[in-house]
Design a protein around this motif. Structure first.
Motif, PDB file in Angstrom:
ATOM      1  N   ALA A  89      22.712  11.989   8.176  1.00 24.90           N
ATOM      2  CA  ALA A  89      21.449  12.296   8.859  1.00 24.90           C
ATOM      3  C   ALA A  89      20.765  13.475   8.184  1.00 24.90           C
ATOM      4  N   ALA A  90      19.471  13.370   8.038  1.00 23.09           N
ATOM      5  CA  ALA A  90      18.684  14.461   7.473  1.00 23.09           C
ATOM      6  C   ALA A  90      18.269  15.461   8.542  1.00 23.09           C
ATOM      7  N   ARG A  91      18.390  15.080   9.818  1.00 21.36           N
ATOM      8  CA  ARG A  91      17.984  15.977  10.901  1.00 21.36           C
ATOM      9  C   ARG A  91      18.660  15.577  12.207  1.00 21.36           C
ATOM     10  N   VAL A  92      18.675  16.534  13.132  1.00 22.18           N
ATOM     11  CA  VAL A  92      19.136  16.294  14.496  1.00 22.18           C
ATOM     12  C   VAL A  92      17.962  16.639  15.405  1.00 22.18           C
ATOM     13  N   LEU A  93      17.649  15.739  16.329  1.00 27.00           N
ATOM     14  CA  LEU A  93      16.522  15.899  17.245  1.00 27.00           C
ATOM     15  C   LEU A  93      17.021  16.101  18.666  1.00 27.00           C
ATOM     16  N   ASP A  98       9.740  22.370  29.139  1.00 27.66           N
ATOM     17  CA  ASP A  98       8.931  23.592  29.049  1.00 27.66           C
ATOM     18  C   ASP A  98       9.468  24.703  29.944  1.00 27.66           C
ATOM     19  N   VAL A  99      10.074  24.333  31.069  1.00 25.50           N
ATOM     20  CA  VAL A  99      10.529  25.341  32.027  1.00 25.50           C
ATOM     21  C   VAL A  99      11.893  25.925  31.680  1.00 25.50           C
ATOM     22  N   ASN A 100      12.547  25.411  30.628  1.00 25.92           N
ATOM     23  CA  ASN A 100      13.875  25.886  30.278  1.00 25.92           C
ATOM     24  C   ASN A 100      13.823  26.811  29.064  1.00 25.92           C
ATOM     25  N   GLY A 101      13.283  28.010  29.281  1.00 21.91           N
ATOM     26  CA  GLY A 101      13.141  28.985  28.203  1.00 21.91           C
ATOM     27  C   GLY A 101      14.460  29.410  27.599  1.00 21.91           C
ATOM     28  N   ARG A 102      15.505  29.511  28.417  1.00 25.86           N
ATOM     29  CA  ARG A 102      16.815  29.924  27.899  1.00 25.86           C
ATOM     30  C   ARG A 102      17.347  28.888  26.902  1.00 25.86           C
ATOM     31  N   ALA A 103      17.228  27.610  27.245  1.00 25.05           N
ATOM     32  CA  ALA A 103      17.690  26.562  26.336  1.00 25.05           C
ATOM     33  C   ALA A 103      16.865  26.552  25.058  1.00 25.05           C
ATOM     34  N   ARG A 104      15.555  26.698  25.180  1.00 25.35           N
ATOM     35  CA  ARG A 104      14.692  26.721  23.994  1.00 25.35           C
ATOM     36  C   ARG A 104      15.101  27.862  23.052  1.00 25.35           C
ATOM     37  N   ALA A 105      15.297  29.058  23.595  1.00 26.97           N
ATOM     38  CA  ALA A 105      15.702  30.209  22.772  1.00 26.97           C
ATOM     39  C   ALA A 105      17.053  29.942  22.109  1.00 26.97           C
ATOM     40  N   PHE A 106      17.974  29.339  22.838  1.00 24.88           N
ATOM     41  CA  PHE A 106      19.296  29.002  22.293  1.00 24.88           C
ATOM     42  C   PHE A 106      19.157  28.059  21.097  1.00 24.88           C
ATOM     43  N   TYR A 107      18.415  26.961  21.276  1.00 23.74           N
ATOM     44  CA  TYR A 107      18.264  26.000  20.190  1.00 23.74           C
ATOM     45  C   TYR A 107      17.530  26.605  18.996  1.00 23.74           C
ATOM     46  N   GLU A 108      16.530  27.427  19.237  1.00 22.00           N
ATOM     47  CA  GLU A 108      15.819  28.076  18.133  1.00 22.00           C
ATOM     48  C   GLU A 108      16.751  29.011  17.367  1.00 22.00           C
ATOM     49  N   ARG A 109      17.648  29.702  18.069  1.00 26.64           N
ATOM     50  CA  ARG A 109      18.621  30.575  17.413  1.00 26.64           C
ATOM     51  C   ARG A 109      19.526  29.770  16.493  1.00 26.64           C
ATOM     52  N   LEU A 110      19.775  28.505  16.827  1.00 19.11           N
ATOM     53  CA  LEU A 110      20.628  27.644  16.015  1.00 19.11           C
ATOM     54  C   LEU A 110      19.859  26.901  14.924  1.00 19.11           C
ATOM     55  N   PHE A 112      16.816  25.131  15.302  1.00 10.99           N
ATOM     56  CA  PHE A 112      15.917  24.055  15.725  1.00 10.99           C
ATOM     57  C   PHE A 112      14.498  24.604  15.816  1.00 10.99           C
ATOM     58  N   ALA A 113      13.516  23.757  15.491  1.00 16.16           N
ATOM     59  CA  ALA A 113      12.105  24.134  15.572  1.00 16.16           C
ATOM     60  C   ALA A 113      11.299  22.953  16.106  1.00 16.16           C
ATOM     61  N   GLN A 132       9.922  18.112  21.701  1.00 18.58           N
ATOM     62  CA  GLN A 132      10.976  17.728  20.771  1.00 18.58           C
ATOM     63  C   GLN A 132      11.213  18.847  19.765  1.00 18.58           C
ATOM     64  N   LEU A 133      12.478  19.163  19.539  1.00 21.67           N
ATOM     65  CA  LEU A 133      12.882  20.131  18.524  1.00 21.67           C
ATOM     66  C   LEU A 133      13.736  19.404  17.494  1.00 21.67           C
ATOM     67  N   ALA A 134      13.751  19.904  16.266  1.00 25.42           N
ATOM     68  CA  ALA A 134      14.539  19.291  15.194  1.00 25.42           C
ATOM     69  C   ALA A 134      15.209  20.366  14.359  1.00 25.42           C
ATOM     70  N   ARG A 135      16.354  20.018  13.853  1.00 29.25           N
ATOM     71  CA  ARG A 135      17.070  20.872  12.887  1.00 29.25           C
ATOM     72  C   ARG A 135      17.341  20.006  11.673  1.00 29.25           C
ATOM     73  N   ARG A 136      16.886  20.451  10.535  1.00 30.17           N
ATOM     74  CA  ARG A 136      17.021  19.672   9.304  1.00 30.17           C
ATOM     75  C   ARG A 136      18.288  20.062   8.553  1.00 30.17           C
ATOM     76  N   HIS A 137      18.814  19.093   7.799  1.00 27.46           N
ATOM     77  CA  HIS A 137      19.958  19.309   6.920  1.00 27.46           C
ATOM     78  C   HIS A 137      19.511  19.026   5.503  1.00 27.46           C
ATOM     79  N   ARG A 138      20.087  19.737   4.565  1.00 29.95           N
ATOM     80  CA  ARG A 138      19.868  19.426   3.150  1.00 29.95           C
ATOM     81  C   ARG A 138      21.059  18.594   2.691  1.00 29.95           C
ATOM     82  N   VAL A 139      20.785  17.435   2.110  1.00 30.10           N
ATOM     83  CA  VAL A 139      21.855  16.568   1.627  1.00 30.10           C
ATOM     84  C   VAL A 139      21.915  16.682   0.117  1.00 30.10           C
ATOM     85  N   HIS A 140      23.083  17.049  -0.393  1.00 25.66           N
ATOM     86  CA  HIS A 140      23.311  17.158  -1.833  1.00 25.66           C
ATOM     87  C   HIS A 140      23.898  15.833  -2.295  1.00 25.66           C
ATOM     88  N   ALA A 141      23.059  14.999  -2.896  1.00 25.87           N
ATOM     89  CA  ALA A 141      23.444  13.630  -3.226  1.00 25.87           C
ATOM     90  C   ALA A 141      24.642  13.560  -4.158  1.00 25.87           C
TER      91      ALA A 141
END
Length: 176
Positions: A89-93, A98-110, A112-113, A132-141
């Motif tokens: 996978a190139a990313r995790v979604l 909107d009301v869960n600021g604690r979860a948003r801050a947690f995912y951004e710290r890890l 996710f954008a 929707q938030l996503a975290r990308r991975h770099r794949v070294h082929a």
């Protein structure tokens, strides 16, 4: 979503648990994007949970309230992200309300954008949205190695470590 879609997701999901003193302390699940295909009515639907390289979804994230802030959530998210990366996978979604600021801050710290995608959580609650938030991975082929992006850190800080006792280590469980 209809029952058939939920069943496809369950069939293709990987579920991880964090354990503390022999009891479930948290869980997270992930599943691969399914290829979109047209059904007999011409609607595009996901018909298989085989990986397409497009991404994985992190769902069902939960940690016992008395153990939050002690590293179990970090380990659960990383377990799903590692499996997604191993699957190519190139990313995790994920979706966060909107009301869960604690979860948003947690995912951004890890790492996710926001992807910019938003949707209603429930049609009967027109003011309740999620993003929707996503975290990308770099794949070294050449080597087949997947590297998550570097996490932002404060100057002089060390990576976060779980403060849970060893018994809370992640262990996939087959039984219910």
């Amino acid at each position: 979503y209809d029952e058939q879609r939920w069943r496809r997701w369950i069939d293709g999901a990987a579920v991880f648990g964090a354990w503390h003193r022999g009891r479930l302390a948290g869980l997270a699940a992930g599943f691969a994007d399914a290829p979109a295909q047209e059904d007999s009515a011409g609607d595009r639907t996901a018909v298989s949970m085989s990986s397409t390289g497009r991404g994985w979804h992190l769902v069902s994230m939960w940690v016992r309230p008395d153990l939050r802030g002690q590293g179990a959530a970090d380990e659960l998210v990383e377990a799903v992200c590692r499996l997604a990366g191993d699957d190519g996978a190139a990313r995790v979604l994920l979706w966060v309300t909107d009301v869960n600021g604690r979860a948003r801050a947690f995912y951004e710290r890890l790492g996710f954008a926001s992807t910019g995608r938003r949707q209603l959580v429930r049609p009967q609650e027109p003011e309740h949205f999620e993003e929707q938030l996503a975290r990308r991975h770099r794949v070294h082929a050449r080597r087949g190695v997947v590297t998550p992006p570097r996490l932002p850190s404060a100057a002089g800080s060390r990576p976060a470590r779980s403060r849970l006792p060893r018994s809370a280590a992640l262990r996939p469980r087959a039984e219910c």
